[in-house]
Design a protein around this motif. Structure first.
Motif, short mmCIF file in Angstrom:
data_model
loop_
_atom_site.label_atom_id
_atom_site.label_comp_id
_atom_site.label_asym_id
_atom_site.label_seq_id
_atom_site.Cartn_x
_atom_site.Cartn_y
_atom_site.Cartn_z
N GLY A 67 -14.82 -23.54 108.22
CA GLY A 67 -14.10 -22.33 108.60
C GLY A 67 -12.75 -22.56 109.24
N ASP A 68 -12.12 -23.67 108.94
CA ASP A 68 -10.78 -24.01 109.44
C ASP A 68 -10.66 -23.90 110.97
OD1 ASP A 68 -9.34 -24.64 107.01
OD2 ASP A 68 -9.57 -22.52 106.49
N PRO A 69 -11.54 -24.59 111.71
CA PRO A 69 -11.46 -24.52 113.18
C PRO A 69 -10.19 -25.15 113.74
CG PRO A 69 -12.96 -26.26 112.52
CD PRO A 69 -12.62 -25.50 111.27
N GLN A 70 -9.58 -26.04 112.97
CA GLN A 70 -8.35 -26.69 113.42
C GLN A 70 -7.20 -25.69 113.56
OE1 GLN A 70 -9.48 -26.79 110.36
NE2 GLN A 70 -7.76 -26.49 108.96
N LYS A 71 -7.35 -24.52 112.93
CA LYS A 71 -6.32 -23.50 113.05
C LYS A 71 -6.53 -22.63 114.29
CE LYS A 71 -5.51 -23.18 108.05
NZ LYS A 71 -5.54 -22.28 106.86
N VAL A 72 -7.71 -22.73 114.88
CA VAL A 72 -8.03 -21.93 116.07
C VAL A 72 -7.70 -22.70 117.35
CG1 VAL A 72 -9.86 -20.72 117.33
CG2 VAL A 72 -9.84 -20.72 114.81
N LEU A 73 -8.11 -23.97 117.39
CA LEU A 73 -7.90 -24.80 118.58
C LEU A 73 -6.47 -25.33 118.63
CD1 LEU A 73 -11.16 -26.95 118.48
CD2 LEU A 73 -10.73 -24.93 119.88
N LYS A 74 -5.92 -25.41 119.81
CA LYS A 74 -4.62 -26.06 120.01
C LYS A 74 -4.89 -27.53 120.34
CE LYS A 74 -1.90 -22.57 119.32
NZ LYS A 74 -0.97 -22.55 118.16
N LEU A 75 -4.44 -28.42 119.48
CA LEU A 75 -4.79 -29.83 119.57
C LEU A 75 -3.71 -30.66 120.25
CD1 LEU A 75 -6.52 -32.32 118.84
CD2 LEU A 75 -5.46 -32.27 116.56
N SER A 76 -4.13 -31.42 121.27
CA SER A 76 -3.27 -32.43 121.90
C SER A 76 -3.85 -33.79 121.56
CB SER A 76 -3.23 -32.24 123.42
OG SER A 76 -2.72 -30.98 123.77
N ALA A 77 -3.02 -34.70 121.05
CA ALA A 77 -3.50 -36.00 120.60
C ALA A 77 -2.70 -37.11 121.26
CB ALA A 77 -3.41 -36.12 119.08
N VAL A 78 -3.38 -38.18 121.62
CA VAL A 78 -2.72 -39.29 122.30
C VAL A 78 -2.96 -40.58 121.52
CG1 VAL A 78 -4.71 -39.57 123.85
CG2 VAL A 78 -2.52 -40.61 124.46
N THR A 79 -1.90 -41.38 121.38
CA THR A 79 -2.01 -42.69 120.75
C THR A 79 -1.30 -43.72 121.62
OG1 THR A 79 -1.91 -43.82 118.61
CG2 THR A 79 0.09 -42.66 119.31
N GLY A 80 -1.62 -44.99 121.42
CA GLY A 80 -1.06 -46.08 122.22
C GLY A 80 -2.09 -47.18 122.34
N THR A 81 -1.66 -48.35 122.80
CA THR A 81 -2.60 -49.46 122.95
C THR A 81 -3.49 -49.25 124.16
OG1 THR A 81 -0.93 -50.95 122.00
CG2 THR A 81 -2.81 -51.97 123.11
#
Length: 499
Positions: free
Chosen positions: A103-117
């Motif tokens: 149901g395309d939940p990625q369009k409902v939630l506001k996503l914060s993503a972190v990358t790095g070592t």
């Protein structure tokens, strides 16, 4: 949901069979297939899902997606009614199918993503806590734990396959979550396990040598991380939060083509920490921002957590919190398991025993520097226990040896997930760096005995660092994983008087 609706969400090369079959779920692991599922058969690094299509069909799969032309032709010929699709990229198709099925939940939630070592896990945990302090419900996907609206579950991977991410997102939406926070590893970005996820806020912590067994070079490793800021099957993030004190920070900035760039650091960046004061169990600094200055105080320890707080604070601001909201939330932040975790019983012993996940030379340098600051007034010693993982980048082994030897007063070299390699062979490569420093050291391949040796050597005012495993609950050998917990083992040794 009908198969025809799923097809519409995919970049399919060819389709075959009935389009009116019902679809109830999606799986990429044939062992988890239930009646009515779409089975996405894709080639991976260690196995080929196309080998398990027959198993999936026997278990009731109603449709199959394959990334093999040969398999597609054979199935179309043998089972002309089978709902079938051929795709060029299996992992991309898995993400597209999963998004539609859930149901395309990625369009409902506001996503914060972190990358790095280093710092991904702590930064993600801190951001979730800051958002919660403002009344937001969150989904958290991290190395240690997965959280859905406050419910805590153990994580199997730093970044799961897209199907599993989207299933958790869908569950979060059903329970009223509006925010998602997740770690994005270089492997996941490179393998496109995060395909199509619309990231609102992307964070970069730092880049030091790690995972060269997979990426080959630091340039490829950096390029994998940088994909987060360009977007992986989705638009570039709206906001980028980037550590300009790190030499690779400028590279990440160049990849970003979104709306708002927030740079942070102690020595540079527009969102800076000044007048930093560090004590055990307390970190304070003045946060200089384009929206005014505010005093930040938290119960976290060490310079590394200044950077983690800055990253999380910037991301929280980007998600709508004020600098005053963030300052208020910082006061109640909790430490992350396995990140500078003080072992119970240390206070009785008169010295401190700390478990930390540091498993790169840079992380080890930072950990030891923090420990040195904490024992300075008492003129205590820093005792460091560490090892290096088997079947991983061998070039960092002597580097970690140098890092431990240069900063410590006494070093215990032991095993840390030797996997298929012989522990002593790994240790021999580590000792090349240790010996260069002239530090006093001992070798004990058995990690339990090594912990006892490190604690047994400690005196009042010292600090014992058990580095490498952090939150992990197993030691991995050639024969498979064996239960092992640094915190539990150290606590046992302390109870039994260092034996």
């Amino acid at each position: 949901m009908r198969w025809s609706e799923v097809i519409a969400a995919m970049q399919a090369v060819h389709t075959s069979g009935r389009g009116d079959v019902d679809v109830h779920g999606v799986q990429y692991d044939s062992r988890r297939v239930s009646a009515g599922d779409v089975f996405v058969a894709m080639r991976g690094g260690t196995t080929d899902g196309n080998k398990y299509i027959d198993v999936a069909l026997q278990k009731g799969a109603s449709a199959v997606v394959t990334d093999s032309l040969e398999v597609f032709v054979d199935l179309r010929s043998q089972q002309p009614e089978l709902a079938l699709a051929l795709v060029e990229h299996g992992r991309r198709a898995l993400a597209e199918v999963s998004a539609r099925v859930f149901g395309d939940p990625q369009k409902v939630l506001k996503l914060s993503a972190v990358t790095g070592t280093n710092g991904k896990t702590t930064t993600a945990f801190l951001l979730e806590q800051l958002l919660q302090s403002a009344g937001r419900k969150c989904v958290l996907l991290g190395t240690i734990e997965t959280h859905v609206a406050g419910e805590v579950r153990e994580s199997e991977h730093t970044t799961p396959e897209s199907r599993d991410v989207l299933a958790l997102f869908a569950e979060g939406v059903r329970t009223g979550c509006t925010e998602a926070v997740m770690e994005m590893s270089s492997h996941a970005l490179d393998q496109e396990r995060v395909w199509g996820l619309p990231v609102d806020v992307a964070m970069f912590t730092n880049l030091t040598q790690d995972h060269l067994d997979y990426h080959g070079t630091m340039e490829r490793y950096a390029a994998a991380k940088a994909r987060l800021f360009a977007g992986v099957g989705a638009a570039s993030p709206r906001v980028a939060v980037i550590n300009l004190d790190d030499p690779r920070g400028d590279d990440m900035c160049r990849e970003f083509c979104g709306e708002i760039l927030m740079t942070y650091g102690i020595d540079s960046g527009k969102w800076r920490a000044t007048e930093v004061t560090l004590r055990a169990g307390q970190t304070q600094f003045n946060w200089q921002t384009p929206h005014g200055a505010v005093a930040i105080s938290s119960p976290l320890t060490g310079r590394v957590n200044v950077y983690n707080l800055l990253a999380a604070g910037c991301a929280a601001f980007a998600r709508g919190l004020s600098v005053d909201d963030i300052a208020a939330g910082a006061k109640g932040l909790r430490q992350v398991p396995g990140r500078f975790e003080v072992v119970p019983g240390s206070d009785v012993a008169g010295f401190t025993v700390v478990v930390d996940y540091a498993h790169t030379d840079d992380a080890l340098i930072n950990l030891i520097a923090l420990a040195r600051d904490l024992v300075k007034e008492q003129r205590g010693r820093v005792i460091t226990l560490f090892g290096c993982g088997g079947d991983r980048d061998r070039t960092k082994r002597p580097k970690m040896g140098r890092a431990a030897g240069n900063g410590s007063d006494f070093v215990v070299v032991t095993s840390d997930n030797p996997r298929s390699e012989k522990p002593l062979a790994i240790i021999d490569e580590v000792l090349v760096g240790v010996r260069e420093t002239g530090v006093t050291f001992v070798v004990e391949p058995d990690r339990a005995a090594a912990i006892a040796a490190a604690i047994g050597a400690a005196k009042s005012g010292d600090i014992v660092l058990l580095a490498g495993k952090g939150h992990e609950k197993v030691q991995i050998f050639a024969g498979g994983p064996v239960p092992f917990d640094d915190v539990e083992e150290a606590a046992r040794v302390l109870r039994e008087g260092g034996k």
